[in-house]
Design a protein around this motif. Structure first.
Motif, short mmCIF file in Angstrom:
data_model
loop_
_atom_site.label_atom_id
_atom_site.label_comp_id
_atom_site.label_asym_id
_atom_site.label_seq_id
_atom_site.Cartn_x
_atom_site.Cartn_y
_atom_site.Cartn_z
N ARG A 210 -14.99 3.02 4.64
CA ARG A 210 -13.63 2.50 4.68
C ARG A 210 -13.10 2.48 6.10
O ARG A 210 -13.45 3.32 6.93
N PRO A 211 -12.23 1.51 6.44
CA PRO A 211 -11.64 1.48 7.78
C PRO A 211 -10.84 2.74 8.05
O PRO A 211 -10.23 3.30 7.13
N VAL A 212 -10.83 3.17 9.30
CA VAL A 212 -10.12 4.39 9.68
C VAL A 212 -8.98 4.05 10.62
O VAL A 212 -9.16 3.32 11.60
N LEU A 213 -7.80 4.58 10.31
CA LEU A 213 -6.64 4.52 11.20
C LEU A 213 -6.41 5.94 11.70
O LEU A 213 -6.14 6.84 10.91
N SER B 11 0.55 5.64 0.96
CA SER B 11 -0.29 6.74 1.46
C SER B 11 -0.32 7.87 0.44
O SER B 11 0.68 8.20 -0.18
N LEU C 89 -7.93 1.50 0.47
CA LEU C 89 -7.71 0.45 1.46
C LEU C 89 -8.19 0.88 2.84
O LEU C 89 -8.88 0.14 3.54
N ARG C 90 -7.79 2.10 3.22
CA ARG C 90 -8.19 2.66 4.51
C ARG C 90 -7.99 4.17 4.47
O ARG C 90 -7.33 4.71 3.59
N VAL C 91 -8.58 4.81 5.45
CA VAL C 91 -8.40 6.24 5.67
C VAL C 91 -7.38 6.43 6.78
O VAL C 91 -7.50 5.81 7.85
N GLU D 13 -3.78 4.25 1.02
CA GLU D 13 -4.14 4.81 2.31
C GLU D 13 -4.40 6.30 2.08
O GLU D 13 -3.49 7.05 1.70
N HIS E 72 0.85 -1.19 0.00
CA HIS E 72 0.00 0.00 0.00
C HIS E 72 0.88 1.24 0.00
O HIS E 72 2.09 1.17 0.27
N LEU F 218 -10.48 2.10 17.11
CA LEU F 218 -9.94 2.31 15.77
C LEU F 218 -8.51 1.80 15.67
O LEU F 218 -7.79 1.75 16.66
#
Length: 246
Positions: A180-183, A103, A149-151, A126, A101, A203
């Motif tokens: 979307r999944p959050v980090l 960012s 993929l994620r935030v 990301e 991945h 999270l």
């Protein structure tokens, strides 16, 4: 999920613990994963120490880190590594070895085109959404948003007394984040307060020398692995950890 952010734009002048060479990144990643990290974010560096999107440097860095860990490995595409948006996309299209991945900072010029190029190559995106920028609003309008993929909800407020409220405002702006999944993570002085908030909200989060050089008590971190171990003790509410209630 706990991600480790190995180095960022920091170097030995900030801390001797910051890994810069591929070998040092691999060793630091291995120790962080042994401490419990489940994902790696790294900034590949030129021999002079600058961030780069060079296909050759990326290939060498990924080979070294992947040779040491068995978890996903991602890289930055920050504009500071290649300021020209067109050249940045060209660099990505020239990569010979692909990260798991990468960012993409959605407030930077050319973010949509860059994300599209990564997705076309099968690289997870990301979405870096920084507080205090128009990145979140631009992301929510983007047709690519449901495909990331994620935030990465990135809290740039370095004040530990206000970083938590800044994080909550950012999350409120994101709403459902297109499912979307959050980090969620902070930086510098706000790192630990935001990490605690991510823990309370359930999270994903991250920790590492990119985000902070210091432990919760203000002492200097010795390694990425130490930061990961302390963050996980906090996240899991280890009653024997002196950091859980720090």
């Amino acid at each position: 999920m706990m991600q480790v952010c190995l180095n960022g734009t920091r170097g030995p002048g900030d801390s001797a613990a910051v890994p810069v060479s591929p070998g040092a990144m691999a060793e630091s990643a291995a120790r962080a994963v042994a401490a419990g990290a489940r994902d790696v974010h790294v900034h590949p560096r030129t021999p002079c120490g600058g961030d780069t999107l060079s296909p050759r440097v990326l290939a060498v860095t990924l080979a070294a880190v992947r040779g040491a860990v068995g978890v996903p490995v991602g890289v930055t595409t920050g504009a500071w590594a290649e300021p020209d948006p067109v050249r940045r996309v060209a660099r990505v299209r020239a990569w010979t070895v692909l990260p798991d991945h990468a960012s993409v900072n959605w407030h930077e010029p050319g973010a949509e085109e860059l994300a599209a190029a990564l997705l076309e190559r099968g690289v997870g995106v990301e979405a870096g959404l920084w507080s205090g920028t128009d990145g979140p609003a631009r992301f929510l309008r983007s047709p690519l948003a449901p495909r990331v993929l994620r935030v990465l909800a990135e809290v740039t407020d370095p004040d530990p007394t206000t970083a938590g409220s800044t994080a909550r405002s950012l999350l409120a702006d994101l709403g459902t984040a297109h499912g979307r999944p959050v980090l969620l993570h902070g930086e510098d002085g706000g790192t630990w307060s935001v990490l605690r908030l991510a823990r309370r909200l359930g999270l994903a989060t991250r920790i590492g020398l990119e985000d902070t050089l210091f432990l919760p008590d203000g002492s200097r971190a010795r390694s990425n692995a130490q930061l990961v171990a302390i963050a996980l003790a906090m996240t899991e509410g280890d009653p024997d950890s002196p950091w859980t209630q720090a």
